[in-house]
Structure formats: C-alpha cells, structure tokens
Scaffold this motif. Structure first.
Motif, short mmCIF file in Angstrom:
data_model
loop_
_atom_site.label_atom_id
_atom_site.label_comp_id
_atom_site.label_asym_id
_atom_site.label_seq_id
_atom_site.Cartn_x
_atom_site.Cartn_y
_atom_site.Cartn_z
N ASN B 257 18.23 16.70 -24.47
CA ASN B 257 17.55 15.93 -25.20
C ASN B 257 17.62 14.29 -25.07
O ASN B 257 16.58 13.67 -25.25
N CYS B 258 18.79 14.08 -24.82
CA CYS B 258 19.01 12.59 -24.90
C CYS B 258 18.62 12.09 -23.19
O CYS B 258 17.90 10.92 -23.22
N GLN B 259 18.64 12.67 -22.47
CA GLN B 259 18.12 12.68 -20.92
C GLN B 259 16.76 12.46 -20.82
O GLN B 259 16.19 11.90 -19.87
N ARG B 260 15.84 12.95 -21.80
CA ARG B 260 14.42 12.62 -21.95
C ARG B 260 14.29 11.07 -21.81
O ARG B 260 13.14 10.58 -21.45
N TYR B 261 15.35 10.24 -22.70
CA TYR B 261 15.16 8.95 -22.51
C TYR B 261 16.03 8.14 -21.87
O TYR B 261 15.68 7.06 -21.53
N TYR B 262 17.30 8.79 -21.50
CA TYR B 262 18.22 8.00 -20.52
C TYR B 262 18.92 8.96 -19.77
O TYR B 262 19.54 10.07 -20.36
N GLN B 263 19.35 8.80 -18.31
CA GLN B 263 20.05 9.64 -17.65
C GLN B 263 20.74 8.67 -16.59
O GLN B 263 20.14 7.81 -16.20
N GLN B 264 21.90 9.22 -16.32
CA GLN B 264 22.54 8.46 -15.03
C GLN B 264 23.35 9.30 -14.25
O GLN B 264 23.66 10.61 -14.56
N VAL B 265 23.34 9.03 -12.93
CA VAL B 265 24.00 9.81 -11.73
C VAL B 265 25.01 8.93 -11.21
O VAL B 265 24.65 8.05 -10.49
N LEU B 266 26.36 9.11 -11.69
CA LEU B 266 27.29 8.11 -11.05
C LEU B 266 28.25 9.02 -10.08
O LEU B 266 28.61 9.93 -10.42
N SER B 267 28.85 8.42 -9.17
CA SER B 267 29.87 9.01 -8.33
C SER B 267 31.13 9.09 -9.21
O SER B 267 31.41 8.32 -10.33
N ASP B 268 31.88 10.26 -8.77
CA ASP B 268 33.24 10.56 -9.88
C ASP B 268 34.44 10.52 -9.17
O ASP B 268 35.55 11.04 -9.42
N GLY B 269 34.49 9.83 -8.03
CA GLY B 269 35.72 9.55 -7.29
C GLY B 269 35.84 10.82 -6.08
O GLY B 269 36.62 10.26 -5.10
N THR B 270 35.08 11.54 -6.21
CA THR B 270 35.34 12.74 -5.40
C THR B 270 33.85 13.16 -4.84
O THR B 270 33.74 13.13 -3.56
N LEU B 338 23.08 5.33 7.26
CA LEU B 338 23.78 5.80 6.19
C LEU B 338 23.55 4.86 5.17
O LEU B 338 23.79 3.61 5.10
N ALA B 339 23.19 5.46 3.59
CA ALA B 339 23.49 4.67 2.49
C ALA B 339 23.97 5.78 1.62
O ALA B 339 23.46 6.69 1.39
N TYR B 340 24.90 5.43 0.86
CA TYR B 340 25.58 6.26 -0.05
C TYR B 340 26.36 5.50 -1.40
O TYR B 340 26.87 4.34 -1.17
N ALA B 341 26.18 6.26 -2.39
CA ALA B 341 27.02 5.89 -3.64
C ALA B 341 28.45 6.70 -3.80
O ALA B 341 28.21 7.85 -4.33
N GLY B 342 29.42 6.12 -3.29
CA GLY B 342 30.62 6.83 -3.16
C GLY B 342 31.71 6.14 -4.52
O GLY B 342 31.20 5.43 -5.21
N GLY B 343 32.89 6.41 -4.16
CA GLY B 343 33.84 5.99 -5.12
C GLY B 343 33.54 6.45 -6.58
O GLY B 343 33.30 7.48 -6.68
N THR B 344 34.06 5.45 -7.55
CA THR B 344 33.84 5.89 -8.81
C THR B 344 32.80 4.97 -9.54
O THR B 344 32.97 3.86 -9.68
N GLY B 345 31.81 5.65 -10.27
CA GLY B 345 31.01 4.69 -11.13
C GLY B 345 29.66 4.06 -10.35
O GLY B 345 29.21 3.23 -11.12
N ASN B 346 29.40 4.39 -9.24
CA ASN B 346 28.43 3.87 -8.42
C ASN B 346 27.35 4.92 -8.45
O ASN B 346 27.44 6.15 -8.29
N GLY B 347 26.06 4.34 -8.70
CA GLY B 347 24.95 5.19 -8.38
C GLY B 347 23.59 4.73 -9.01
O GLY B 347 23.49 3.58 -8.65
N TYR B 348 23.03 5.36 -10.00
CA TYR B 348 21.78 4.95 -10.62
C TYR B 348 21.55 5.71 -11.95
O TYR B 348 22.24 6.72 -12.36
#
Lengths: 86, 354
Positions: B257-270, B338-348
């Motif tokens: 329900n919340c993701q209808r308004y905001y969503q995030q996809v972030l790397s988690d360290g792995t 190559l372009a990637y969001a690795g590490g922790t807390g990187n993404g969109y």
C-alpha cells in the motif's frame, strides 16, 4: 534548482531534473513534484533556475527565463512558456 | 445425475447489524495507510524538520513547518498495547506562533479511497477518525480534514488529560455535502494533526468552513514548549458514527500500500540494486529499465541514491516511465559496458506521493 531535459530520440523536452537531490521528474500533471516545479516558476520562487544548453535557462536572482543565446524573456513570457507545458 | 450435497455458511460481520463497507466491518474499513506507523522505508531515525521537509519518516506521513528546526520527527517503538510503533514529534525550541505559522504532520488520502464517502453530494456519509496519542503536555489539541484545494476544512479538537499517558481520541465528522472532493488518483482528503498552528490556519472546531484550516482555534501548541513530546499511532478513518477496533493489516499488504506512493531499491551489502551489462560502440546508449515493485499512483519521480559504479560508460540520464524509469548510460568504448549499484544503500527510489 531545475534543469530541463530533452530526450535523445527526438530531442524534445521529456522531463525535469531537480538538481538538489538528483530527482528526475516526469512531465505528468498528476506528479506532485512536477506540480511543484510549475508552481516555482509561476510564483517566481527564489533559486528557481532552469538550465538547458539548447533550450532555456532561468536566472536564479532575476527569476526570468533566458534562451540559449542569453536573451532574456520577460517574466510574463516565462510564465506563458511554462503554461504551455502539460 | 447427482453429485452430492453442499453445505453453505453465511458470512456475517463481527457486529450485529453491521454492513460490509459501512464502517462496522472488520476489514478494509480504514482509509488511512500505515496508520500503525510500521512501515518506514526512508528511515527510522530522528530528522530535524525544515521548511522544505515533507516525507522523511514513516511512510505516507508527511510533516510541514513554516520555520526551520523547530521540531524533529522519527519512528518510535513507544506504543500503546496492541501496537509496536508510533511517530514521535519533539519540540526543539519554545516557539511563539505568528499568525502564519504552521507545524503539523499530515496524510493525503487518495481520492479513489474515499470515493464512497459521497462528499460534495447530498448522500455524504458520516465518518469517524480515531487514534492513540501521548504527549508530555496536557490540554486540548487540534487537527483537521481538508479537501485537495484547501477550500473546505473541518477543524477538530481532542483532549489529553494525563501527561505521558496513552489516550485514544475519537472524532465523528458529519459528511460534507458541499465542496469539491477528488475521487480519482489525486488527493481526496488531507488529514492534519497539528502541533502548533497560527491563527491564519486555525478555525472553529466541529464545523465545516470555507477555508484552509489545519487545526482548531485555541489548540495546544507542542512547539511552544522546548522538549515537549507528541506520539501518535493507530490512526483510523472509517465510515460510521463510532470508532471501531483498529484494522490490522499484514506487513506485506501495508508495505505494498505504501509502495503505491514511494518505493526504493537499495543494495544491501551483498546484493546489487541493479546492474547494466551491455556491449556498445562509443556513443551508444546502453540502457536498462529500473522496474516498479508495485503499480504507483502516477508516473513517479526517479532518484538515483548513493554511488553508481561505471566501467567503459558514463551516466547519461534517467527517463521516468509508466512502468518505472529508463536508466541510460553513454558508452565510451566498444568493450563491455557496466553500471551497477553495489555496496550498501545505493540504488534508486520512486516517488508518487500526494
């Protein structure tokens, strides 16, 4: 501060970049970020810069639009331009 | 030819005489999303609220302030029995209110979710707002319901008699038969919970007004006392003239329900948040679509968060789309791009908030 972004398919204005937080805003009237962009221009809010090398730019202190050659538009012309957007 | 017998049970509600959708049903009655303050995708820590601050804490709950740094907002684990979380607003200074000042939290309710209220028509339904609240202060506090345009509003009050004690507030509001109320994907109703409102935005409690009032005249100002605290949870807005038990929503449904308004996809360290891996000649535009997790209210704004690593290409642009956003790079050679969001807390992130 905003920047107008043209797409690389037909070169037409496709979205708005809000530079402060690197947010890419669709030109969709239902999107509240897009509504805020238009309000910022129409209300001449401070630091509303529109910068695009091949389109228009808005002076942050004068809050007016300029074309790529630096020719200034009047405030009314700037507002009229934004009103043409969806 | 007979196939046997079938026993059929009737479906009833938990309250005698109740009608599904009329306020006494046990499911799908609460028009507030994340009323239990469980979902906090953006973070759980304390944020000092600035005039530009909106959504920083629990999902769907925004804050507003007419002056910088007068209060903080955060998700809290302090909660009444039956809940595990709340929103905590803490005053950072003793702020005297000018007429045009406003300090509040609010939620915009999408028009689709209040369309059955019938507001703006002769068939407008009565609704009841309820929530649990606790404050270091006592007194009469305020809030309001307004329409999207801010041309109709209903200021209300509630009382906290004992400091630092959870109290349940309940406010019944007669359906509004006039005004314009959005019933599609724009904001249908804004619910404001005020912690300090100047006279310009305060009106008489318990009556509809042709004005943009976000609270009631005379309400206690939390921001008027340095260090004062204000907790709230269990927020429910339902059809009917009495408050019923808070509607439990399972976690995955509440998140969606919340993701209808905001969503995030972030790397988690792995695990990467996303990865583009293409071969293109110099000048080519290797691209991938960053997909939506759920459908959103409208075409979202897209934000790249943190650091993206590029190899043989550079960032070009993001193009928001109906189904997500196109992430474009510009190739600098014919080798593997190559372009990637690795590490922790990187993404969109995607935002289509009200």
């Amino acid at each position: 501060m905003y920047k107008l972004i043209n797409n690389n398919i037909d070169g037409k204005l496709s979205c708005i970049l809000r530079i402060a937080d690197n947010t890419w805003i669709p030109m969709n009237p239902d999107n509240t970020d897009y509504q805020a962009f238009k309000t910022a221009v129409l209300d001449q809010q401070p630091n509303t810069l529109i910068d695009n090398g091949d389109s228009f730019s808005m002076s942050s202190d004068e809050s007016i639009l300029k074309d790529a050659d630096g020719n200034s538009m009047t405030i009314d012309e700037a507002k009229a331009y934004v009103k043409t957007l969806p | 030819m007979a196939y046997g017998n079938l026993n059929v049970d009737t479906v009833t509600t938990s309250t005698a005489g109740g009608v599904l959708g009329a306020g006494n049903a046990s499911i799908m009655k609460n028009r507030i999303i994340n009323g239990a303050m469980v979902i906090a995708q953006r973070g759980t820590g304390s944020t000092s609220v600035q005039t530009s601050t909106t959504y920083v804490s629990c999902d769907r709950w925004a804050v507003e302030a007419s002056q910088n740094s007068k209060f903080t907002v955060q998700q809290s684990s302090t909660a009444p029995t039956g809940f595990n979380n709340s929103i905590l607003l803490t005053s950072s200074a003793a702020t005297s209110l000018a007429a045009g000042d406003y300090f509040a939290m609010y939620q915009g309710i999408e028009g689709y979710n209040i369309a059955d209220f019938g507001w703006g028509t002769a068939s407008a339904k009565t609704v009841t707002l309820s929530f649990w609240v606790q404050s270091s202060l006592t007194g009469t506090f305020g809030g309001s319901l307004t329409n999207n345009a801010g041309t109709r509003s209903y200021p209300f009050t509630y009382t906290i008699s004992s400091a630092n004690t959870w109290t349940q507030a309940s406010i019944t509001i007669a359906g509004e038969t006039t005004g314009t109320w959005n019933i599609t994907n724009g904001a249908g109703i804004y619910l404001y919970i005020s912690i300090g409102m100047g006279s310009t935005y305060s009106g008489t409690a318990g009556a509809w007004a042709n004005a943009n009032y976000d609270s009631a005249t005379g309400a206690t100002s939390v921001v008027g006392t340095s260090g004062a605290t204000f907790y709230i949870t269990g927020v429910q807005l339902e059809v009917g003239s009495s408050a019923t038990g808070f509607e439990y929503v399972n976690y995955q449904t509440s998140l969606a329900n919340c993701q209808r308004y905001y969503q995030q996809v972030l790397s988690d360290g792995t695990n990467y948040a996303f990865q583009l891996d293409q071969t293109g000649a110099s000048g080519a535009l290797p691209s991938i679509t960053l997909p939506l997790q759920t459908s959103m209210r409208t075409v979202p704004s897209a934000t790249i968060v943190g650091t993206i690593t590029y190899l043989n290409c550079t960032f070009s642009a993001i193009s928001p789309k109906v189904n997500g956003a196109l992430f474009q790079t510009s190739s600098t050679g014919s080798a593997r791009n190559l372009a990637y969001a690795g590490g922790t807390g990187n993404g969109y992130t995607f935002s289509a908030e009200l």
